[in-house]
Design a protein around this motif. Sequence first.
Motif, PDB file in Angstrom:
ATOM      1  N   VAL A   3      34.149  41.669  42.856  1.00  0.00           N
ATOM      2  CA  VAL A   3      33.055  41.124  43.674  1.00  0.00           C
ATOM      3  C   VAL A   3      32.844  39.646  43.339  1.00  0.00           C
ATOM      4  CG1 VAL A   3      30.554  41.228  44.060  1.00  0.00           C
ATOM      5  CG2 VAL A   3      31.922  43.323  44.164  1.00  0.00           C
ATOM      6  N   ALA A   4      32.954  39.319  42.067  1.00  0.00           N
ATOM      7  CA  ALA A   4      32.773  37.918  41.647  1.00  0.00           C
ATOM      8  C   ALA A   4      33.961  37.043  42.042  1.00  0.00           C
ATOM      9  CB  ALA A   4      32.561  37.846  40.132  1.00  0.00           C
ATOM     10  N   ARG A   5      35.151  37.636  42.089  1.00  0.00           N
ATOM     11  CA  ARG A   5      36.377  36.876  42.384  1.00  0.00           C
ATOM     12  C   ARG A   5      37.223  37.613  43.416  1.00  0.00           C
ATOM     13  NH1 ARG A   5      39.097  35.755  36.820  1.00  0.00           N
ATOM     14  NH2 ARG A   5      40.678  34.895  38.179  1.00  0.00           N
ATOM     15  N   PRO A   6      36.746  37.716  44.655  1.00  0.00           N
ATOM     16  CA  PRO A   6      37.520  38.432  45.681  1.00  0.00           C
ATOM     17  C   PRO A   6      38.907  37.816  45.831  1.00  0.00           C
ATOM     18  CG  PRO A   6      35.411  37.659  46.568  1.00  0.00           C
ATOM     19  CD  PRO A   6      35.540  37.107  45.189  1.00  0.00           C
ATOM     20  N   GLY A   7      39.901  38.684  45.951  1.00  0.00           N
ATOM     21  CA  GLY A   7      41.268  38.216  46.089  1.00  0.00           C
ATOM     22  C   GLY A   7      41.998  38.103  44.762  1.00  0.00           C
ATOM     23  N   ILE A   8      41.344  38.462  43.654  1.00  0.00           N
ATOM     24  CA  ILE A   8      41.980  38.397  42.342  1.00  0.00           C
ATOM     25  C   ILE A   8      43.196  39.325  42.321  1.00  0.00           C
ATOM     26  CG2 ILE A   8      40.494  40.198  41.337  1.00  0.00           C
ATOM     27  CD1 ILE A   8      40.565  38.566  38.698  1.00  0.00           C
ATOM     28  N   ARG A   9      44.238  38.907  41.644  1.00  0.00           N
ATOM     29  CA  ARG A   9      45.432  39.738  41.484  1.00  0.00           C
ATOM     30  C   ARG A   9      45.193  40.772  40.392  1.00  0.00           C
ATOM     31  NH1 ARG A   9      50.716  35.856  41.364  1.00  0.00           N
ATOM     32  NH2 ARG A   9      50.569  35.076  43.497  1.00  0.00           N
ATOM     33  N   ILE A  10      45.912  41.867  40.488  1.00  0.00           N
ATOM     34  CA  ILE A  10      45.784  42.920  39.480  1.00  0.00           C
ATOM     35  C   ILE A  10      46.116  42.377  38.099  1.00  0.00           C
ATOM     36  CG2 ILE A  10      46.753  45.107  38.675  1.00  0.00           C
ATOM     37  CD1 ILE A  10      46.961  45.957  41.607  1.00  0.00           C
ATOM     38  N   SER A  11      47.168  41.569  37.995  1.00  0.00           N
ATOM     39  CA  SER A  11      47.555  41.024  36.682  1.00  0.00           C
ATOM     40  C   SER A  11      46.462  40.128  36.105  1.00  0.00           C
ATOM     41  CB  SER A  11      48.877  40.259  36.793  1.00  0.00           C
ATOM     42  OG  SER A  11      48.757  39.192  37.710  1.00  0.00           O
ATOM     43  N   ASP A  12      45.807  39.346  36.949  1.00  0.00           N
ATOM     44  CA  ASP A  12      44.719  38.498  36.471  1.00  0.00           C
ATOM     45  C   ASP A  12      43.500  39.330  36.071  1.00  0.00           C
ATOM     46  OD1 ASP A  12      46.205  36.167  36.815  1.00  0.00           O
ATOM     47  OD2 ASP A  12      45.544  35.939  38.894  1.00  0.00           O
ATOM     48  N   ALA A  13      43.235  40.389  36.828  1.00  0.00           N
ATOM     49  CA  ALA A  13      42.130  41.285  36.476  1.00  0.00           C
ATOM     50  C   ALA A  13      42.399  41.942  35.126  1.00  0.00           C
ATOM     51  CB  ALA A  13      41.929  42.337  37.567  1.00  0.00           C
ATOM     52  N   ALA A  14      43.637  42.363  34.907  1.00  0.00           N
ATOM     53  CA  ALA A  14      43.994  42.985  33.635  1.00  0.00           C
ATOM     54  C   ALA A  14      43.768  42.010  32.480  1.00  0.00           C
ATOM     55  CB  ALA A  14      45.452  43.451  33.668  1.00  0.00           C
ATOM     56  N   PRO A  73      49.600  36.827  50.181  1.00  0.00           N
ATOM     57  CA  PRO A  73      50.472  36.037  51.054  1.00  0.00           C
ATOM     58  C   PRO A  73      51.313  35.014  50.291  1.00  0.00           C
ATOM     59  CG  PRO A  73      48.147  35.633  51.564  1.00  0.00           C
ATOM     60  CD  PRO A  73      48.196  36.659  50.488  1.00  0.00           C
ATOM     61  N   ALA A  74      50.846  34.575  49.121  1.00  0.00           N
ATOM     62  CA  ALA A  74      51.590  33.597  48.334  1.00  0.00           C
ATOM     63  C   ALA A  74      52.742  34.236  47.559  1.00  0.00           C
ATOM     64  CB  ALA A  74      50.655  32.877  47.370  1.00  0.00           C
ATOM     65  N   ASP A  75      52.630  35.536  47.281  1.00  0.00           N
ATOM     66  CA  ASP A  75      53.672  36.259  46.548  1.00  0.00           C
ATOM     67  C   ASP A  75      53.665  37.698  47.032  1.00  0.00           C
ATOM     68  OD1 ASP A  75      55.338  37.583  44.800  1.00  0.00           O
ATOM     69  OD2 ASP A  75      54.337  36.891  42.976  1.00  0.00           O
ATOM     70  N   ARG A  76      54.571  38.004  47.926  1.00  0.00           N
ATOM     71  CA  ARG A  76      54.587  39.317  48.590  1.00  0.00           C
ATOM     72  C   ARG A  76      54.735  40.486  47.606  1.00  0.00           C
ATOM     73  NH1 ARG A  76      52.632  39.148  53.291  1.00  0.00           N
ATOM     74  NH2 ARG A  76      53.882  40.851  54.088  1.00  0.00           N
ATOM     75  N   ARG A  77      55.146  40.199  46.373  1.00  0.00           N
ATOM     76  CA  ARG A  77      55.293  41.272  45.377  1.00  0.00           C
ATOM     77  C   ARG A  77      53.967  41.613  44.710  1.00  0.00           C
ATOM     78  NH1 ARG A  77      59.086  38.281  41.570  1.00  0.00           N
ATOM     79  NH2 ARG A  77      57.679  36.687  42.332  1.00  0.00           N
ATOM     80  N   ALA A  78      52.995  40.722  44.823  1.00  0.00           N
ATOM     81  CA  ALA A  78      51.712  40.896  44.132  1.00  0.00           C
ATOM     82  C   ALA A  78      50.648  41.422  45.091  1.00  0.00           C
ATOM     83  CB  ALA A  78      51.257  39.564  43.531  1.00  0.00           C
ATOM     84  N   ALA A  79      49.657  42.070  44.513  1.00  0.00           N
ATOM     85  CA  ALA A  79      48.539  42.590  45.302  1.00  0.00           C
ATOM     86  C   ALA A  79      47.267  41.838  44.933  1.00  0.00           C
ATOM     87  CB  ALA A  79      48.351  44.078  45.035  1.00  0.00           C
ATOM     88  N   ARG A  80      46.458  41.593  45.955  1.00  0.00           N
ATOM     89  CA  ARG A  80      45.132  41.000  45.764  1.00  0.00           C
ATOM     90  C   ARG A  80      44.112  42.101  45.977  1.00  0.00           C
ATOM     91  NH1 ARG A  80      43.874  35.833  48.768  1.00  0.00           N
ATOM     92  NH2 ARG A  80      43.046  37.358  50.177  1.00  0.00           N
ATOM     93  N   LEU A  81      42.991  41.983  45.293  1.00  0.00           N
ATOM     94  CA  LEU A  81      41.940  42.991  45.372  1.00  0.00           C
ATOM     95  C   LEU A  81      40.720  42.432  46.071  1.00  0.00           C
ATOM     96  CD1 LEU A  81      42.225  44.333  41.724  1.00  0.00           C
ATOM     97  CD2 LEU A  81      43.313  45.243  43.795  1.00  0.00           C
ATOM     98  N   LEU A  82      40.186  43.220  46.973  1.00  0.00           N
ATOM     99  CA  LEU A  82      38.981  42.822  47.705  1.00  0.00           C
ATOM    100  C   LEU A  82      37.954  43.941  47.619  1.00  0.00           C
ATOM    101  CD1 LEU A  82      40.805  41.433  50.841  1.00  0.00           C
ATOM    102  CD2 LEU A  82      39.670  40.092  49.069  1.00  0.00           C
ATOM    103  N   PRO A  83      36.682  43.585  47.454  1.00  0.00           N
ATOM    104  CA  PRO A  83      35.637  44.622  47.432  1.00  0.00           C
ATOM    105  C   PRO A  83      35.310  45.056  48.854  1.00  0.00           C
ATOM    106  CG  PRO A  83      34.635  42.476  47.207  1.00  0.00           C
ATOM    107  CD  PRO A  83      36.124  42.250  47.239  1.00  0.00           C
ATOM    108  N   THR A  84      34.903  46.291  48.999  1.00  0.00           N
ATOM    109  CA  THR A  84      34.426  46.768  50.297  1.00  0.00           C
ATOM    110  C   THR A  84      32.915  46.548  50.364  1.00  0.00           C
ATOM    111  OG1 THR A  84      33.957  48.995  49.487  1.00  0.00           O
ATOM    112  CG2 THR A  84      36.201  48.588  50.350  1.00  0.00           C
ATOM    113  N   PRO A  85      32.346  46.610  51.557  1.00  0.00           N
ATOM    114  CA  PRO A  85      30.881  46.533  51.649  1.00  0.00           C
ATOM    115  C   PRO A  85      30.188  47.601  50.804  1.00  0.00           C
ATOM    116  CG  PRO A  85      31.864  46.192  53.800  1.00  0.00           C
ATOM    117  CD  PRO A  85      32.983  46.606  52.880  1.00  0.00           C
ATOM    118  N   ALA A  86      30.802  48.785  50.694  1.00  0.00           N
ATOM    119  CA  ALA A  86      30.215  49.848  49.869  1.00  0.00           C
ATOM    120  C   ALA A  86      30.147  49.418  48.404  1.00  0.00           C
ATOM    121  CB  ALA A  86      31.017  51.139  50.016  1.00  0.00           C
ATOM    122  N   ALA A  87      31.185  48.750  47.923  1.00  0.00           N
ATOM    123  CA  ALA A  87      31.191  48.277  46.532  1.00  0.00           C
ATOM    124  C   ALA A  87      30.117  47.225  46.323  1.00  0.00           C
ATOM    125  CB  ALA A  87      32.565  47.706  46.185  1.00  0.00           C
TER     126      ALA A  87
END
Length: 151
Positions: free
Chosen positions: A46-57, A86-100
């Motif tokens: 929620v604080a950093r929408p679009g964060i990569r899983i590796s960065d979150a870890a 979009p910058a690295d098709r191998r990586a995933a970005r995380l986004l919060p939902t309105p429910a979160a």
Amino acid sequence: MEHETFPEELADALVGVQRLIRRRLRRETPAPQLRGAEVELLRLVVARPGIRISDAAKDLYLAGNSVSTLVNQLARQGYLVRETDPADRRAARLLPTPAAEARLAAWRRRRADLVRQQVAKLDEADRQALVAAVPALRLLAENLREEGEEP
């Protein structure tokens, strides 16, 4: 309080307050109950929408596969969306939902209300001591974070 025992007593007090806040709030929280690591990941996303899983870890000091497991659980519950970066098709970005976002906002309100009620029960000197301690506690947290990031 003796100077020698201060660090341990401070750490115990902080852990105790945090644990009791969590327990009190957990009683009022709608299902599904979220574990501490799940809440921390949601708060980060929620604080950093679009964060990569590796960065979150890295930010959460968890293994990448542990964060992936948390992401899968939270996505199934409708709290996170995983999208291709979009910058690295191998990586995933995380986004919060309105429910979160709604769940975290409600939790923050309940937490603030609980702390406000309990602090109001203290005498003025103790309330002022807590107010004065907040900047030092924030600095302590920042120092701990920075030391944890050193190679």
